[in-house]
Enzyme design. Structure first.
Site, PDB file in Angstrom:
ATOM      1  N   LYS A  24       0.871  -1.192   0.000  1.00 53.51           N
ATOM      2  CA  LYS A  24       0.000   0.000   0.000  1.00 53.51           C
ATOM      3  C   LYS A  24       0.892   1.221   0.000  1.00 53.51           C
ATOM      4  CE  LYS A  24      -4.444   0.984   0.271  1.00 53.51           C
ATOM      5  NZ  LYS A  24      -5.616   0.145  -0.083  1.00 53.51           N
ATOM      6  N   ASP A  28      -7.150   4.247  -4.316  1.00 47.84           N
ATOM      7  CA  ASP A  28      -7.767   4.101  -2.993  1.00 47.84           C
ATOM      8  C   ASP A  28      -8.368   5.478  -2.698  1.00 47.84           C
ATOM      9  OD1 ASP A  28      -7.838   2.057  -0.580  1.00 47.84           O
ATOM     10  OD2 ASP A  28      -7.390   3.981   0.339  1.00 47.84           O
TER      11      ASP A  28
HETATM   12  P1  NDP Z   1     -13.037   7.712  -2.440  1.00 48.95           P
HETATM   13  O1  NDP Z   1     -11.961   8.716  -2.267  1.00 48.95           O
HETATM   14  O2  NDP Z   1     -13.653   7.504  -3.773  1.00 48.95           O
HETATM   15  O3  NDP Z   1     -14.235   8.014  -1.418  1.00 48.95           O
HETATM   16  C1  NDP Z   1     -14.008   8.071  -0.055  1.00 48.95           C
HETATM   17  C2  NDP Z   1     -15.310   8.408   0.647  1.00 48.95           C
HETATM   18  O4  NDP Z   1     -15.152   8.216   2.037  1.00 48.95           O
HETATM   19  C3  NDP Z   1     -15.729   9.845   0.449  1.00 48.95           C
HETATM   20  O5  NDP Z   1     -17.133   9.932   0.494  1.00 48.95           O
HETATM   21  C4  NDP Z   1     -15.086  10.520   1.641  1.00 48.95           C
HETATM   22  O6  NDP Z   1     -15.688  11.747   2.021  1.00 48.95           O
HETATM   23  C5  NDP Z   1     -15.287   9.484   2.712  1.00 48.95           C
HETATM   24  N1  NDP Z   1     -14.226   9.626   3.717  1.00 48.95           N
HETATM   25  C6  NDP Z   1     -12.894   9.533   3.512  1.00 48.95           C
HETATM   26  N2  NDP Z   1     -12.223   9.752   4.650  1.00 48.95           N
HETATM   27  C7  NDP Z   1     -13.173   9.997   5.584  1.00 48.95           C
HETATM   28  C8  NDP Z   1     -13.112  10.295   6.962  1.00 48.95           C
HETATM   29  N3  NDP Z   1     -11.929  10.388   7.627  1.00 48.95           N
HETATM   30  N4  NDP Z   1     -14.303  10.454   7.616  1.00 48.95           N
HETATM   31  C9  NDP Z   1     -15.494  10.360   6.968  1.00 48.95           C
HETATM   32  N5  NDP Z   1     -15.601  10.091   5.653  1.00 48.95           N
HETATM   33  C10 NDP Z   1     -14.464   9.914   4.983  1.00 48.95           C
HETATM   34  O7  NDP Z   1     -12.432   6.337  -1.883  1.00 48.95           O
HETATM   35  P2  NDP Z   1     -12.936   4.841  -2.125  1.00 48.95           P
HETATM   36  O8  NDP Z   1     -14.408   4.804  -2.280  1.00 48.95           O
HETATM   37  O9  NDP Z   1     -12.073   4.248  -3.162  1.00 48.95           O
HETATM   38  O10 NDP Z   1     -12.518   4.166  -0.741  1.00 48.95           O
HETATM   39  C11 NDP Z   1     -13.420   4.038   0.356  1.00 48.95           C
HETATM   40  C12 NDP Z   1     -12.943   2.923   1.269  1.00 48.95           C
HETATM   41  O11 NDP Z   1     -12.914   1.691   0.513  1.00 48.95           O
HETATM   42  C13 NDP Z   1     -11.534   3.076   1.836  1.00 48.95           C
HETATM   43  O12 NDP Z   1     -11.498   2.500   3.120  1.00 48.95           O
HETATM   44  C14 NDP Z   1     -10.677   2.233   0.878  1.00 48.95           C
HETATM   45  O13 NDP Z   1      -9.478   1.807   1.490  1.00 48.95           O
HETATM   46  C15 NDP Z   1     -11.617   1.079   0.616  1.00 48.95           C
HETATM   47  N6  NDP Z   1     -11.365   0.298  -0.572  1.00 48.95           N
HETATM   48  C16 NDP Z   1     -11.271   0.874  -1.803  1.00 48.95           C
HETATM   49  C17 NDP Z   1     -11.065   0.085  -2.913  1.00 48.95           C
HETATM   50  C18 NDP Z   1     -11.042   0.650  -4.283  1.00 48.95           C
HETATM   51  O14 NDP Z   1     -10.939  -0.139  -5.236  1.00 48.95           O
HETATM   52  N7  NDP Z   1     -11.152   1.947  -4.480  1.00 48.95           N
HETATM   53  C19 NDP Z   1     -10.879  -1.366  -2.811  1.00 48.95           C
HETATM   54  C20 NDP Z   1     -11.066  -1.890  -1.475  1.00 48.95           C
HETATM   55  C21 NDP Z   1     -11.281  -1.068  -0.417  1.00 48.95           C
HETATM   56  P3  NDP Z   1     -14.929  13.145   1.691  1.00 48.95           P
HETATM   57  O15 NDP Z   1     -15.067  13.304   0.209  1.00 48.95           O
HETATM   58  O16 NDP Z   1     -15.645  14.174   2.488  1.00 48.95           O
HETATM   59  O17 NDP Z   1     -13.499  12.965   2.123  1.00 48.95           O
HETATM   60  O1  2IT Z   2      -7.893  -1.738  -0.546  1.00 46.52           O
HETATM   61  C1  2IT Z   2      -7.866  -2.218  -1.700  1.00 46.52           C
HETATM   62  O2  2IT Z   2      -8.017  -3.431  -1.898  1.00 46.52           O
HETATM   63  C2  2IT Z   2      -7.679  -1.296  -2.828  1.00 46.52           C
HETATM   64  N1  2IT Z   2      -7.611  -0.091  -2.609  1.00 46.52           N
HETATM   65  C3  2IT Z   2      -7.551  -1.832  -4.215  1.00 46.52           C
HETATM   66  C4  2IT Z   2      -6.139  -2.296  -4.485  1.00 46.52           C
HETATM   67  C5  2IT Z   2      -5.850  -2.696  -5.902  1.00 46.52           C
HETATM   68  O3  2IT Z   2      -4.663  -2.984  -6.144  1.00 46.52           O
HETATM   69  O4  2IT Z   2      -6.733  -2.736  -6.758  1.00 46.52           O
END
Ligand code: NDP
Ligand code: 2IT
Length: 449
Positions: free
Chosen positions: A130, A170
């Protein structure tokens, strides 16, 4: 102290905390895994004598670097960049990059550690890593984001490669940032390879990658429900976040007949008693992906409730999908979910539930799909993007969605196999043990490395 001489979880955690002072998120993630693994390996000398837990909790390497860039006023800005290469026993390091002002080494270590087990569960050949930076993309212009991404990749490019380490997105890193980083990698290396995933379709990206984490998370919930002879039909669902994962979680809930009631961002959550439908979801997608606006605008447009500053977990529901960030459900909120009748939690975000919240789920024996299982769909389709890049061809949307469906079903099956406990499935234990076995067996086969 070697593990073979350690007798309890407490002793193991004491040593880990001593070696990693102050890294509370890392301690939490290791505890969550160790609580399943220590009892599992108790009567398995092949694991105990090889100090496997100590080796697995020490990242292979951590790279930290200065990222200098110029803002639109020509001021020089300095951020810190990282890549935590946690474990490559079963494949190249693989995992996302996070840009968020609260990024620390502890947060990236917890994410890289979790990623190692998650990637193992996908059954694809990927190790765990990561990266990220404390750069805050909010309010920055496209040019500023581009200059930051180029500077970040200038250093990162020395440490990654299609057979070494393959980053992706992420929090704060989506299609725009991946494109800027991939473009810079091309300039530096003059090599068109699958060094990042989540790329645009025109330059090696995979169909379904954008949807994969959210879709996979709901597929996992569907599998837990069907294992308990239930279905998504009519289920009232709480979703947090409004970014990539939340959007496609909501979309799949709608497709499968559930009713998504909430969405959130860091300023608060909206509660739509009528349910978020396709049209309202399109509004959220435009708001977040194109206008980078706040979720409160949804309440203004559709007359839904807006609650500032907290998560939606006190709203009565059947199912919960935390899809925002770590530790967004504390012990009280976890207890509230259970008390209000929630029967299942599938974690789209990484480590969204505190240990106290998890304890409430396990005590109540609700269906709890931990992040390393429930959100593995994203990295799984990243793995399929790597495969397509190696073969220099692209699979169809239908083929990829079917593969994603199969992978999530397979992960569910592994959790049931290793998590079955008199009359119910402890998905947390199942995911931890199944993810651990493959990595541990590879490491032991390599000897002392
Ligand atoms: P994005 O940046 O697209 O969206 C993040 C969302 O979470 C936004 O709505 C944001 O609000 C909110 N958020 C972030 N930090 C905080 C905080 N400290 N408190 C409250 N709300 C918060 O990210 P993703 O959707 O990609 O990721 C969301 C989660 O999913 C993370 O935990 C990530 O690690 C996990 N994840 C993502 C994957 C991927 O493929 N993208 C794969 C697997 C897991 P705001 O805009 O106000 O910051
Ligand atoms: O937390 C996760 O699994 C991710 N942000 C996606 C990682 C990836 O390599 O697609």
């Amino acid at each position: 102290m070697g593990y073979s001489t350690v007798h309890s979880l407490d002793e193991f955690m004491e040593g880990l905390k001593r070696r990693n002072p102050g890294e509370t998120e890392y301690h939490q993630a290791v505890y969550e895994v160790a609580q399943s693994i220590i009892p599992y390996i108790k009567d398995k000398p092949e694991y105990r004598n090889s100090q496997i837990l100590e080796r697995l909790t020490e990242p292979d390497r951590i790279i930290s670097f200065r990222v200098c860039w110029q803002d639109d006023e020509n001021q020089i800005r300095v951020n810190r960049g990282y890549r935590v290469q946690h474990n490559n026993a079963i494949g190249p390091y693989k995992g996302g990059i996070r840009f968020h002002h609260n990024v620390t080494q502890s947060i990236l270590k917890f994410l890289a550690f979790e990623q190692t087990f998650k990637n193992s569960l996908t059954s694809l050949p990927m190790g765990g890593g990561k990266g990220g930076s404390d750069f805050n993309p909010k309010g920055k212009s496209d040019s500023e984001v581009m200059r930051f991404c180029q500077s970040f990749m200038t250093e990162l490019s020395r440490h990654i490669g299609p057979h070494t380490d393959v980053p992706a997105g992420d929090i704060g890193v989506g299609a725009r940032e991946i494109s800027y980083m991939f473009g810079q990698y091309l300039r530096i290396k003059n090599e068109f390879t699958g060094v990042l995933t989540g790329k645009g379709l025109a330059f090696g990206g995979s169909l379904i990658r954008t949807e994969a984490t959210g879709y996979g998370c709901v597929y996992f919930m569907q599998d837990m429900l069907s294992h308990a002879d239930k279905s998504m039909d009519g289920m009232r669902c709480l979703v947090s976040g409004s970014g990539n994962v939340a959007q496609y979680t909501i979309e799949k809930i709608i497709h499968l007949g559930g009713i998504p009631l909430t969405a959130s961002d860091s300023s608060g959550f909206i509660y739509d008693k009528e349910g978020i439908n396709e049209e309202k979801l399109a509004f959220i997608m435009d708001l977040k992906n194109n206008r980078r606006g706040r979720i409160s605008e949804y309440a203004d447009k559709y007359g839904a409730e807006f609650h500032a500053g907290k998560g939606p977990w006190a709203i009565p529901c059947d199912l919960a999908f935390p899809c925002a960030t770590q530790n967004e459900i504390d012990g009280d909120q976890g207890a509230m979910l259970v008390k209000n009748g929630c029967i299942g939690v599938a974690e789209g975000a990484n480590m969204p539930s505190t240990q106290d919240a998890i304890d409430h789920y396990l005590e109540a024996k609700i269906m709890y799909g931990p992040s390393k299982a429930a959100n593995a769909g994203g990295v799984a389709v990243s793995g399929l993007e790597m495969t397509q890049n190696s073969m220099r061809l692209s699979w169809s949307r239908t083929e990829l969605d079917e593969r994603l469906r199969q992978i999530m079903m397979n992960i569910h099956g592994q959790c049931v196999e290793y998590g079955q406990q008199d009359g119910w499935v402890n998905y947390l234990a199942g995911a931890n043990i199944a993810g651990f076995r493959k990595v541990a067996d590879a490491m032991i086969a390599y000897g002392v490395v």
